[in-house]
Design a protein around this motif. Structure first.
Motif, PDB file in Angstrom:
ATOM      1  N   SER A   1       0.836  -1.205   0.000  1.00 38.05           N
ATOM      2  CA  SER A   1       0.000   0.000   0.000  1.00 38.05           C
ATOM      3  C   SER A   1       0.867   1.251   0.000  1.00 38.05           C
ATOM      4  O   SER A   1       1.918   1.297   0.651  1.00 38.05           O
ATOM      5  CB  SER A   1      -0.910  -0.006   1.237  1.00 38.05           C
ATOM      6  OG  SER A   1      -0.124  -0.129   2.405  1.00 38.05           O
TER       7      SER A   1
ATOM      8  N   SER B   1      -1.369   3.405  -8.238  1.00 39.52           N
ATOM      9  CA  SER B   1      -2.319   4.254  -8.968  1.00 39.52           C
ATOM     10  C   SER B   1      -1.594   5.210  -9.912  1.00 39.52           C
ATOM     11  O   SER B   1      -2.041   5.456 -11.032  1.00 39.52           O
ATOM     12  CB  SER B   1      -3.190   5.039  -7.990  1.00 39.52           C
ATOM     13  OG  SER B   1      -3.992   4.159  -7.226  1.00 39.52           O
TER      14      SER B   1
ATOM     15  N   GLU C   1     -11.913  -0.359  -4.320  1.00 42.32           N
ATOM     16  CA  GLU C   1     -11.080   0.713  -3.778  1.00 42.32           C
ATOM     17  C   GLU C   1     -11.964   1.780  -3.113  1.00 42.32           C
ATOM     18  O   GLU C   1     -13.178   1.756  -3.207  1.00 42.32           O
ATOM     19  CB  GLU C   1     -10.247   1.345  -4.906  1.00 42.32           C
ATOM     20  CG  GLU C   1      -9.307   0.374  -5.609  1.00 42.32           C
ATOM     21  CD  GLU C   1      -8.302  -0.281  -4.661  1.00 42.32           C
ATOM     22  OE1 GLU C   1      -7.746   0.423  -3.803  1.00 42.32           O
ATOM     23  OE2 GLU C   1      -8.077  -1.500  -4.783  1.00 42.32           O
TER      24      GLU C   1
ATOM     25  N   GLU D   1     -10.962   7.652  -4.234  1.00 40.84           N
ATOM     26  CA  GLU D   1      -9.911   7.426  -5.234  1.00 40.84           C
ATOM     27  C   GLU D   1     -10.409   7.531  -6.669  1.00 40.84           C
ATOM     28  O   GLU D   1      -9.599   7.726  -7.578  1.00 40.84           O
ATOM     29  CB  GLU D   1      -9.266   6.049  -5.019  1.00 40.84           C
ATOM     30  CG  GLU D   1      -8.455   5.952  -3.752  1.00 40.84           C
ATOM     31  CD  GLU D   1      -7.760   4.613  -3.607  1.00 40.84           C
ATOM     32  OE1 GLU D   1      -6.698   4.585  -2.979  1.00 40.84           O
ATOM     33  OE2 GLU D   1      -8.287   3.601  -4.112  1.00 40.84           O
TER      34      GLU D   1
ATOM     35  N   THR E   1     -16.967   0.261  -5.708  1.00 41.80           N
ATOM     36  CA  THR E   1     -16.154   0.708  -4.582  1.00 41.80           C
ATOM     37  C   THR E   1     -16.265  -0.247  -3.388  1.00 41.80           C
ATOM     38  O   THR E   1     -17.083  -1.163  -3.378  1.00 41.80           O
ATOM     39  CB  THR E   1     -16.554   2.133  -4.151  1.00 41.80           C
ATOM     40  OG1 THR E   1     -17.964   2.183  -3.958  1.00 41.80           O
ATOM     41  CG2 THR E   1     -16.162   3.138  -5.210  1.00 41.80           C
ATOM     42  N   SER E   2     -15.446  -0.001  -2.361  1.00 38.22           N
ATOM     43  CA  SER E   2     -15.371  -0.898  -1.200  1.00 38.22           C
ATOM     44  C   SER E   2     -16.679  -0.968  -0.427  1.00 38.22           C
ATOM     45  O   SER E   2     -16.934  -1.933   0.289  1.00 38.22           O
ATOM     46  CB  SER E   2     -14.238  -0.458  -0.265  1.00 38.22           C
ATOM     47  OG  SER E   2     -14.432   0.892   0.133  1.00 38.22           O
TER      48      SER E   2
ATOM     49  N   ASP F   1      -7.635  -2.512 -10.933  1.00 38.20           N
ATOM     50  CA  ASP F   1      -7.128  -2.256  -9.591  1.00 38.20           C
ATOM     51  C   ASP F   1      -8.272  -2.568  -8.613  1.00 38.20           C
ATOM     52  O   ASP F   1      -9.259  -1.854  -8.575  1.00 38.20           O
ATOM     53  CB  ASP F   1      -6.695  -0.791  -9.492  1.00 38.20           C
ATOM     54  CG  ASP F   1      -6.030  -0.437  -8.186  1.00 38.20           C
ATOM     55  OD1 ASP F   1      -5.497  -1.340  -7.531  1.00 38.20           O
ATOM     56  OD2 ASP F   1      -6.036   0.753  -7.817  1.00 38.20           O
ATOM     57  N   SER F   2      -8.223  -3.630  -7.844  1.00 38.93           N
ATOM     58  CA  SER F   2      -7.105  -4.540  -7.729  1.00 38.93           C
ATOM     59  C   SER F   2      -7.640  -5.975  -7.643  1.00 38.93           C
ATOM     60  O   SER F   2      -8.782  -6.199  -7.242  1.00 38.93           O
ATOM     61  CB  SER F   2      -6.283  -4.210  -6.475  1.00 38.93           C
ATOM     62  OG  SER F   2      -6.952  -4.614  -5.305  1.00 38.93           O
TER      63      SER F   2
ATOM     64  N   ARG G   1      -8.672  -7.092  -3.971  1.00 39.40           N
ATOM     65  CA  ARG G   1     -10.034  -6.736  -3.510  1.00 39.40           C
ATOM     66  C   ARG G   1     -11.081  -7.644  -4.174  1.00 39.40           C
ATOM     67  O   ARG G   1     -12.084  -7.989  -3.574  1.00 39.40           O
ATOM     68  CB  ARG G   1     -10.333  -5.273  -3.851  1.00 39.40           C
ATOM     69  CG  ARG G   1      -9.310  -4.270  -3.353  1.00 39.40           C
ATOM     70  CD  ARG G   1      -9.251  -4.179  -1.861  1.00 39.40           C
ATOM     71  NE  ARG G   1      -8.379  -3.091  -1.437  1.00 39.40           N
ATOM     72  CZ  ARG G   1      -7.813  -3.016  -0.248  1.00 39.40           C
ATOM     73  NH1 ARG G   1      -7.995  -3.975   0.633  1.00 39.40           N
ATOM     74  NH2 ARG G   1      -7.049  -1.998   0.085  1.00 39.40           N
TER      75      ARG G   1
END
Length: 434
Positions: free
Chosen positions: A166, A171, A193, A197, A219-220, A253-254, A257
């Protein structure tokens, strides 16, 4: 309204009165009955008491009962809510109008620029290119980054991994590749992510320029299923353009995840956890995604870069290990090089491109190997040189490496806003090693 247009509109809706009912709900899985479904079928879940509606996938069947993994969260749904089969199934609308847009895994716009007109429906899940239908990788794919073009030369249709901890600069390197790559179409998948971002990547790393680029975002805070199929949806978009005979850059990316999303789904369905808690399905899912990239004879190509987050900079992480075995090369970013101020911090000694030797000239190959040798000598004798224990003239090659140290580090460094021409980068490398 013309008959064909009316027929097309009616076929996209499900007017069937046949429905099932929810009998049990937990945080990740909805249990229902009353429909004849198959594994992988898409269903719509409609609340009886509110306007809530969501989509889910049938992931397990036990007799007359089936289990649904929803694409959103389950708050607000209750027993007896209705479950309908979705006539579109695992298909997404794709077309040229996606270019320049930011969308979710279902190709719904999230950039506030209005409706996207679609041309065809493409399946999210598709078999990889058959082995004997794959074209030979025999053309250079320039990415505009000197270190990659010089030492880790990529070919059209190659699959490469970017491995880093990390905060090392994944990126930034992704942005450099997207801006500098010689590809008419670019598909970027941002999976799992932070939401912050996404606009940051577009404005800072891409300079706000989305020409010939599609960005697919999950997204997360999205559900595990949304994150999992976000990657497959992005690959399906890349395949649409590949089928048209175009060369596509696919960058994701990624992978970590993506694998974590499958870990959540697998554990919720009762799969046994293995190394680092990943169930077997997390590892078997990686080739199903990665092998869809490549060059297909008579069609276009998908050149893919997958970023892999190395937890604690541990390259033996199960996801990193499995990814390296599937991909045609790996680019390792080094935290140590960032401390020395070398950006992008690509560790050329730990990185490799499996097709490089087949697509570059003999002169280029000799210069790259010579550079690696001199750089290795510098790294091995760094302590001796710094404390003054090495006497000049003891080793001719090491003397050459010391003399060229500054020029070599300069070659490895590149501003994130700059793109280099492949021929110029190779010429510079050859001249440096003369």
């Amino acid at each position: 309204m013309p008959f064909k247009s009316l027929k097309s509109k009616l076929s996209s809706k499900n007017y069937s009165t046949s429905f099932g009912e929810i009998i049990k709900i937990n945080a990740n899985v909805i249990t229902a009955s009353g429909l004849h479904v198959s594994i992988g079928d898409m269903v719509r879940i409609v609340s009886n008491n509110s306007e809530l509606e969501t989509t889910g996938m049938v992931t397990e069947i036990d007799g007359n009962v089936f289990f649904i993994t929803p694409f959103s969260f389950v708050e607000g749904f209750c027993s007896k809510d209705k479950v309908f089969q979705d006539s579109n199934g695992m298909n997404i609308p794709v077309g040229d109008d996606l270019l320049g847009r930011v969308v979710d895994p279902f190709m719904r716009p999230i950039d506030g620029k209005g409706f996207i007109k679609s041309e065809v429906l493409n399946p999210i899940i598709k078999s990889p290119i058959e082995a004997m239908k794959r074209g030979m990788i025999d053309e250079v794919f320039s990415v505009g980054v000197k270190t990659i073009d010089g030492f880790l030369t990529c070919g059209k249709g190659q699959k490469l991994g970017i491995f880093a901890g990390s905060g090392v600069g994944k990126s930034t390197l992704m942005g450099m590749i997207v801006r500098g790559a010689q590809a008419p179409i670019k598909v970027v998948a941002l999976i799992g992510e932070r939401g912050r971002e996404v606009p940051e990547f577009i404005e800072k790393n891409l300079g706000g320029n989305l020409e010939n680029t599609v960005i697919i975002v999950a997204t997360s805070d999205d559900s595990p299923l949304m994150r999992k199929y976000g990657a497959f949806s992005a690959m399906s978009v890349a395949e649409y353009f590949k089928e048209k005979g175009l060369d596509v850059l696919f960058i994701m990316d990624s992978v970590t995840r993506f694998a974590m999303a499958q870990r959540e789904i697998g554990l919720a369905l009762g799969e046994p956890p293995t190394s680092k808690g990943y169930p077997p399905s997390s590892l078997t899912l990686l080739p199903q995604l990665m092998e869809r990239a490549g060059k297909e004879a008579g069609k276009g190509s998908i050149t893919a870069f997958f970023t892999v987050l190395i937890e604690g900079d541990d390259m033996s992480d199960p996801i990193a290990d499995q990814s390296r075995s599937i991909l045609d090369g790996h680019i390792v970013l080094s935290r140590e090089l960032t401390d020395f101020g070398i950006y992008p911090p690509i560790n050329i000694l730990n990185s490799a491109s499996r097709v490089m030797n087949d697509i570059i000239s003999e002169e280029h190959l000799k210069a790259a190997m010579r550079f690696r040798r001199l750089y290795t000598l510098l790294r091995e004798n760094e302590t001796l040189i710094r404390i003054g224990a090495y006497s000049k003239g003891t080793d001719r090659e090491l003397d050459e490496a010391i003399n060229k140290k500054e020029a070599m580090e300069q070659f490895m460094s590149q501003k994130s806003t700059l793109q280099t021409d492949f021929k110029e980068a190779v010429e510079e490398l050859i001249n440096l090693m003369k």
